[in-house]
Write a protein that holds these residues in place. Structure first.
Motif, PDB file in Angstrom:
ATOM      1  N   MET A   1      48.158   6.271  38.526  1.00 32.33           N
ATOM      2  CA  MET A   1      48.880   5.202  39.428  1.00 32.33           C
ATOM      3  C   MET A   1      49.777   4.670  38.568  1.00 32.33           C
ATOM      4  O   MET A   1      50.012   4.571  37.568  1.00 32.33           O
ATOM      5  CB  MET A   1      47.783   4.518  39.949  1.00 32.33           C
ATOM      6  CG  MET A   1      47.454   2.941  38.991  1.00 32.33           C
ATOM      7  SD  MET A   1      46.757   1.785  39.912  1.00 32.33           S
ATOM      8  CE  MET A   1      45.023   2.495  40.221  1.00 32.33           C
ATOM      9  N   SER A   2      50.696   4.135  39.334  1.00 28.47           N
ATOM     10  CA  SER A   2      52.083   3.279  38.710  1.00 28.47           C
ATOM     11  C   SER A   2      51.561   1.895  38.542  1.00 28.47           C
ATOM     12  O   SER A   2      50.522   1.253  39.253  1.00 28.47           O
ATOM     13  CB  SER A   2      53.224   3.303  39.589  1.00 28.47           C
ATOM     14  OG  SER A   2      52.919   2.434  40.900  1.00 28.47           O
ATOM     15  N   PRO A   3      52.449   1.083  37.768  1.00 27.44           N
ATOM     16  CA  PRO A   3      52.061  -0.260  37.585  1.00 27.44           C
ATOM     17  C   PRO A   3      52.091  -1.222  39.010  1.00 27.44           C
ATOM     18  O   PRO A   3      51.463  -2.008  38.943  1.00 27.44           O
ATOM     19  CB  PRO A   3      52.909  -0.788  36.597  1.00 27.44           C
ATOM     20  CG  PRO A   3      53.205   0.565  35.601  1.00 27.44           C
ATOM     21  CD  PRO A   3      53.179   1.479  36.840  1.00 27.44           C
ATOM     22  N   ALA A   4      53.025  -0.848  39.797  1.00 27.97           N
ATOM     23  CA  ALA A   4      53.106  -1.405  40.950  1.00 27.97           C
ATOM     24  C   ALA A   4      51.999  -1.469  42.081  1.00 27.97           C
ATOM     25  O   ALA A   4      51.585  -2.038  42.519  1.00 27.97           O
ATOM     26  CB  ALA A   4      54.438  -0.974  41.706  1.00 27.97           C
ATOM     27  N   ARG A   5      51.381  -0.278  41.760  1.00 26.28           N
ATOM     28  CA  ARG A   5      50.152   0.073  42.822  1.00 26.28           C
ATOM     29  C   ARG A   5      49.028  -0.895  42.043  1.00 26.28           C
ATOM     30  O   ARG A   5      48.301  -1.450  42.672  1.00 26.28           O
ATOM     31  CB  ARG A   5      49.799   1.703  42.885  1.00 26.28           C
ATOM     32  CG  ARG A   5      48.617   2.073  43.400  1.00 26.28           C
ATOM     33  CD  ARG A   5      48.782   1.661  44.987  1.00 26.28           C
ATOM     34  NE  ARG A   5      49.314   2.802  45.613  1.00 26.28           N
ATOM     35  CZ  ARG A   5      50.189   2.683  46.676  1.00 26.28           C
ATOM     36  NH1 ARG A   5      50.446   1.705  47.228  1.00 26.28           N
ATOM     37  NH2 ARG A   5      50.779   3.740  47.053  1.00 26.28           N
ATOM     38  N   ALA A   6      48.797  -0.467  40.542  1.00 22.92           N
ATOM     39  CA  ALA A   6      47.955  -1.335  40.004  1.00 22.92           C
ATOM     40  C   ALA A   6      47.957  -2.748  40.290  1.00 22.92           C
ATOM     41  O   ALA A   6      46.881  -3.323  40.463  1.00 22.92           O
ATOM     42  CB  ALA A   6      48.028  -0.877  38.549  1.00 22.92           C
ATOM     43  N   ARG A   7      48.952  -3.087  40.694  1.00 21.49           N
ATOM     44  CA  ARG A   7      49.204  -4.777  40.890  1.00 21.49           C
ATOM     45  C   ARG A   7      48.591  -5.040  42.398  1.00 21.49           C
ATOM     46  O   ARG A   7      48.001  -6.196  42.647  1.00 21.49           O
ATOM     47  CB  ARG A   7      50.608  -5.419  41.036  1.00 21.49           C
ATOM     48  CG  ARG A   7      51.124  -5.629  39.625  1.00 21.49           C
ATOM     49  CD  ARG A   7      52.668  -6.144  39.164  1.00 21.49           C
ATOM     50  NE  ARG A   7      53.521  -5.615  39.810  1.00 21.49           N
ATOM     51  CZ  ARG A   7      54.259  -4.505  39.279  1.00 21.49           C
ATOM     52  NH1 ARG A   7      53.920  -4.524  37.879  1.00 21.49           N
ATOM     53  NH2 ARG A   7      55.166  -3.882  39.785  1.00 21.49           N
ATOM     54  N   GLU A   8      48.413  -4.086  43.247  1.00 20.56           N
ATOM     55  CA  GLU A   8      47.967  -4.430  44.478  1.00 20.56           C
ATOM     56  C   GLU A   8      46.354  -4.245  44.656  1.00 20.56           C
ATOM     57  O   GLU A   8      45.667  -4.552  45.371  1.00 20.56           O
ATOM     58  CB  GLU A   8      48.262  -3.271  45.462  1.00 20.56           C
ATOM     59  CG  GLU A   8      49.868  -3.362  46.033  1.00 20.56           C
ATOM     60  CD  GLU A   8      50.112  -1.918  46.749  1.00 20.56           C
ATOM     61  OE1 GLU A   8      51.411  -2.105  47.060  1.00 20.56           O
ATOM     62  OE2 GLU A   8      49.568  -1.165  46.685  1.00 20.56           O
ATOM     63  N   TRP A   9      45.882  -3.624  43.401  1.00 30.00           N
ATOM     64  CA  TRP A   9      44.505  -3.498  43.439  1.00 30.00           C
ATOM     65  C   TRP A   9      43.831  -4.568  42.294  1.00 30.00           C
ATOM     66  O   TRP A   9      44.634  -4.942  41.412  1.00 30.00           O
ATOM     67  CB  TRP A   9      44.053  -2.126  42.666  1.00 30.00           C
ATOM     68  CG  TRP A   9      44.564  -0.963  43.551  1.00 30.00           C
ATOM     69  CD1 TRP A   9      45.255  -1.152  44.927  1.00 30.00           C
ATOM     70  CD2 TRP A   9      44.413   0.460  43.491  1.00 30.00           C
ATOM     71  NE1 TRP A   9      45.428   0.065  45.225  1.00 30.00           N
ATOM     72  CE2 TRP A   9      44.883   0.998  44.602  1.00 30.00           C
ATOM     73  CE3 TRP A   9      43.831   1.043  42.671  1.00 30.00           C
ATOM     74  CZ2 TRP A   9      44.927   2.382  44.938  1.00 30.00           C
ATOM     75  CZ3 TRP A   9      43.811   2.565  42.666  1.00 30.00           C
ATOM     76  CH2 TRP A   9      44.353   3.061  44.007  1.00 30.00           C
ATOM     77  N   HIS A  10      42.563  -5.224  42.472  1.00 28.07           N
ATOM     78  CA  HIS A  10      42.149  -6.367  41.864  1.00 28.07           C
ATOM     79  C   HIS A  10      41.470  -6.076  40.744  1.00 28.07           C
ATOM     80  O   HIS A  10      40.759  -7.117  40.247  1.00 28.07           O
ATOM     81  CB  HIS A  10      41.486  -7.305  43.050  1.00 28.07           C
ATOM     82  CG  HIS A  10      41.997  -7.202  44.340  1.00 28.07           C
ATOM     83  ND1 HIS A  10      43.494  -7.864  44.485  1.00 28.07           N
ATOM     84  CD2 HIS A  10      41.748  -6.932  45.474  1.00 28.07           C
ATOM     85  CE1 HIS A  10      43.770  -7.918  45.824  1.00 28.07           C
ATOM     86  NE2 HIS A  10      42.695  -7.442  46.369  1.00 28.07           N
ATOM     87  N   VAL A  11      40.925  -4.914  40.477  1.00 28.38           N
ATOM     88  CA  VAL A  11      40.266  -4.633  39.271  1.00 28.38           C
ATOM     89  C   VAL A  11      41.166  -3.427  38.124  1.00 28.38           C
ATOM     90  O   VAL A  11      42.098  -2.779  38.821  1.00 28.38           O
ATOM     91  CB  VAL A  11      38.941  -3.952  39.449  1.00 28.38           C
ATOM     92  CG1 VAL A  11      38.012  -4.778  40.278  1.00 28.38           C
ATOM     93  CG2 VAL A  11      39.237  -2.359  40.232  1.00 28.38           C
TER      94      VAL A  11
END
Length: 191
Positions: free
Chosen positions: A99-109
């Motif tokens: 996953m990209s860093p931008a997607r990771a920011r949408e996720w809480h863990v």
């Protein structure tokens, strides 16, 4: 594995045949490796029968995406470096591959909590509905189209899925398995 095995199994035969042809494995040799008859493999590939129980687990293990070559690892790296919110999953099992860093920011863990784990439990109703339509839309064809659909917002303790247009692309990996690139599609709403 998907919680809805019927979706998964409905396209398993064509995936198994593609894997076998790309890896130059005859039905008889695959049958021997799986501990089943050649007739059973033939029936699975033609869609006349579906693997069940231990046979299904063996087939899933064989077909799940394993990005092991340099080209496959480069794909993972591109996703991990992308500026847009994107992620890559195994097309068969929905296991997160990158996953990209931008997607990771949408996720809480942390990303590590998701890697190599199926994401199907986070599927919204529209994602589940689209999954049922993939075969009718040509997804499993040799050069299947990108699929574009709208998903509703969903809040989970682990992640937020924003209301958005989604575009998915089916990408072949070196071993004959497939990965699915999932990204938001900000275009003007054309279907």
């Amino acid at each position: 594995m998907l919680s809805d095995g019927s979706i998964l199994q409905s396209n398993l035969g064509s995936s198994l045949r593609r894997w076998r042809v790309l890896n130059r494995v005859k039905q008889q040799a695959l049958a021997r490796d799986l501990g089943v008859s050649q007739t059973k493999v033939s029936r699975w590939e033609s869609g006349l029968a579906q693997p069940e129980g231990a046979d299904l687990l063996k087939v899933l293990k064989l077909l799940r995406a394993r990005p092991e070559t340099a080209a496959d690892r480069a794909l993972l790296h591109l996703v991990e470096q992308a500026a847009a919110p994107v992620h890559l999953v195994c097309d068969l099992t929905h296991r997160l591959l990158a996953m990209s860093p931008a997607r990771a920011r949408e996720w809480h863990v942390p990303v590590s909590e998701f890697l190599n784990r199926p994401l199907w439990r986070f599927a919204t109703d529209s994602i589940r509905s689209m999954e049922c339509q993939l075969a009718d839309r040509g997804w499993y064809e040799p050069s299947g189209p990108d699929i574009r659909y709208r998903t509703e917002r969903a809040e989970f303790p682990e992640m937020t899925i924003p209301e958005s247009w989604i575009r998915i692309s089916r990408l072949p990996l070196s071993d004959g398995s497939f990965a699915r690139l999932v990204r938001e599609d900000p275009q003007d709403g054309r279907a």
